[in-house]
Design an enzyme around this catalytic site. Structure first.
Site, PDB file in Angstrom:
ATOM      1  N   GLU A 106      12.565  46.186   7.139  1.00 50.07           N
ATOM      2  CA  GLU A 106      11.637  46.720   8.150  1.00 50.07           C
ATOM      3  C   GLU A 106      11.360  48.207   7.932  1.00 50.07           C
ATOM      4  O   GLU A 106      11.496  49.031   8.835  1.00 50.07           O
ATOM      5  CB  GLU A 106      12.183  46.464   9.560  1.00 50.07           C
ATOM      6  N   GLU A 119      12.446  36.895   9.046  1.00 54.98           N
ATOM      7  CA  GLU A 119      13.034  36.989  10.380  1.00 54.98           C
ATOM      8  C   GLU A 119      12.057  36.404  11.382  1.00 54.98           C
ATOM      9  O   GLU A 119      10.855  36.704  11.337  1.00 54.98           O
ATOM     10  CB  GLU A 119      13.354  38.436  10.779  1.00 54.98           C
TER      11      GLU A 119
END
Length: 481
Positions: free
Chosen positions: A177, A380
């Site tokens: 991320e 995710e």
């Protein structure tokens, strides 16, 4: 009828060392930035402590003890039928201080054992090199990614693990991320930087845009260098970026709202992936820098390094969309993974207020793929919930419904032409929340007996969703009812 996924599709699950492994000071491991975060709740912000405080609870220190239970957990993943397992290597387990001249052999031996166990069950390792856990010693010495020194520390560490596992690991993600650094919370979470000495973890008022975007530049260089180095170590390596993706909806059809949604999409989603996939800063970056007083220290060779170190695949987390309004006075606001916006009247939300939007995943996959045309992974996705543990299981139909709807969205995107190759739902086993440090915000197919205060046996139990996901993998798709 079966909504079948492509042959060799990589079904699996995802974890991160700092939320899963525990053993924070075992076998030579150094302190990570995550080890200095106290417990919090949905209403209580976590604190960064410069030294460990004896009266505080630090959730990452034990987490759910994968370090000592990896064989048991991997056997459960294999029972579900995992084709791949996404995990991160704890940087400070390999280089305890980040600047060490030699790696910690005991740390490497732990991952030797993990990968050997995965190979035993024919589970493909998907390794995140850095997932929210830089060595805290680097924060103390030079504020981690604020400094260019961190580039060499990262490259040294990555070289060590790539050479060690060059015959066993094919897929690598350089930074988890990475675009969280476009938001204030990313300063410490992603880059290990202290903006001030207040100990504030995710308060929007403690921020430095200059600091964050300079750190991002350093991470772009580091990622590109590692891609180039990795290709020399093993030409078959595949590298990916990892973006916490939020599809941005305008609150109304006013031109102002629509344009604001585009700007959020550009800076929040594509600023980072354009650099890592296309190898250059996007056209809109320069104006952002000028309007936000960002002056990047870019050395002569930096842009060439970035150009030559582009990734092979695009991976993403997807939890909820973001709805934006140019005139949000009086509108109810919501917050999710890293970002917030105004409440979308068409969407339901989880107990933590994260809005649920499966169609947004299909939209996002199409939107991203049309920009880059490279293989994609959803690494995710999931719903955090307070599970009710009864008779050694959890009847988590809400989790099944959530995941089924998102898998349906992925199948539709594949029919649309998207080259989607993997799906690893987040927290395939219950683990510590990164944002709050809670245990009761559970995502897993496997229940772990531990509470928010760190109490429990750590025993593992199969939830109802365990057997549902097992069936999805077995049939390589969804059965249409």
């Amino acid at each position: 009828m079966l909504k079948k996924f492509p042959d060799n599709f990589l079904w699996g699950g995802a974890t991160a060392a700092n939320q899963y492994e525990g053993a924070y000071n075992v076998d030579g491991k150094g302190l990570a930035t995550s080890d200095m975060l106290t417990a919090g709740t949905v209403d209580k912000v976590r604190r960064i402590t410069p030294i460990l405080e004896s009266n505080e609870y630090y959730p990452s220190h034990e987490a759910v003890d994968f370090y000592h239970r990896y064989k048991e957990d991997i056997a459960l993943f294999a029972e579900m039928g995992f084709k791949t397992f996404r995990f991160s290597i704890a940087w400070s387990r390999i280089y305890p201080n980040g600047t060490d001249t030699e790696p910690n052999e005991m740390g490497l031996q732990f991952y030797d054992r993990v990968i050997e166990e995965l190979k035993k069950y024919d589970i493909e390792p998907l390794v995140t090199i850095s997932h929210y856990e830089p060595p805290f010693a680097c924060t103390e010495e030079f504020n981690a990614w604020e400094s260019r020194r961190m580039i060499d520390c990262y490259v040294t560490y990555a070289k060590t693990v790539m050479e060690r596992y060059k015959a066993d690991v094919k897929y690598w993600i350089t930074f988890n991320e990475i675009n969280s650094l476009t938001r204030p919370v990313g300063a410490y979470l992603e880059a290990g930087m202290l903006v001030d000495d207040s100990g504030t973890f995710n308060n929007m008022e403690v921020d430095s845009t200059q600091l964050r975007y300079q750190a991002l530049h350093h991470q772009f260089i580091a990622s590109a260098k590692v891609v180039q180095l990795g290709k020399k170590i093993n030409p078959d390596f595949k590298f990916g970026c990892m973006i916490t993706y939020h599809c941005n909806y305008p609150y109304t059809c006013s031109p102002e709202d629509i344009f604001l949604a585009q700007q959020e999409d550009q800076m929040g989603n594509f600023y980072c992936s354009d650099v890592q996939v296309r190898g250059e800063y996007p056209s809109f970056a320069k104006r952002f820098w000028e309007e936000n007083n960002v002056s990047l220290a870019i050395q002569d060779e930096d842009l060439d390094i970035i150009k030559k170190g582009t990734v092979d695949f695009y991976s993403m987390s997807y939890y909820q969309p973001t709805t934006v309004s140019a005139k949000n006075e009086g509108l109810e606001t919501v917050y999710g993974n890293i970002v917030g916006g105004v409440k979308n009247p068409y969407l339901k939300a989880s107990e933590w207020g994260w809005e649920i939007d499966p169609l947004g995943l299909r939209y996002s996959l199409n939107h991203i793929y049309s920009r880059y045309q490279i293989p994609m992974m959803v690494v995710e996705n999931g719903i955090g919930a307070r599970d009710e543990f009864v008779n050694k299981t959890v009847e988590d139909d809400y989790r099944i419904d959530y995941l089924e709807a998102h898998i349906e969205a992925m199948w539709q995107a594949i029919q649309d032409g998207v080259d989607l190759i993997a799906y690893t739902p987040w927290g395939c086993i219950d683990l510590v929340s990164a944002s709050t440090g809670e245990m009761e915000k559970r995502y897993g197919f496997i229940y772990v007996d531990k509470d928010n205060d760190g109490q429990g046996t750590l025993d593992r139990f199969r939830k109802k969703s365990f057997f549902w996901y097992q069936d999805v993998i077995k049939h390589n798709g969804l059965s249409v009812k």
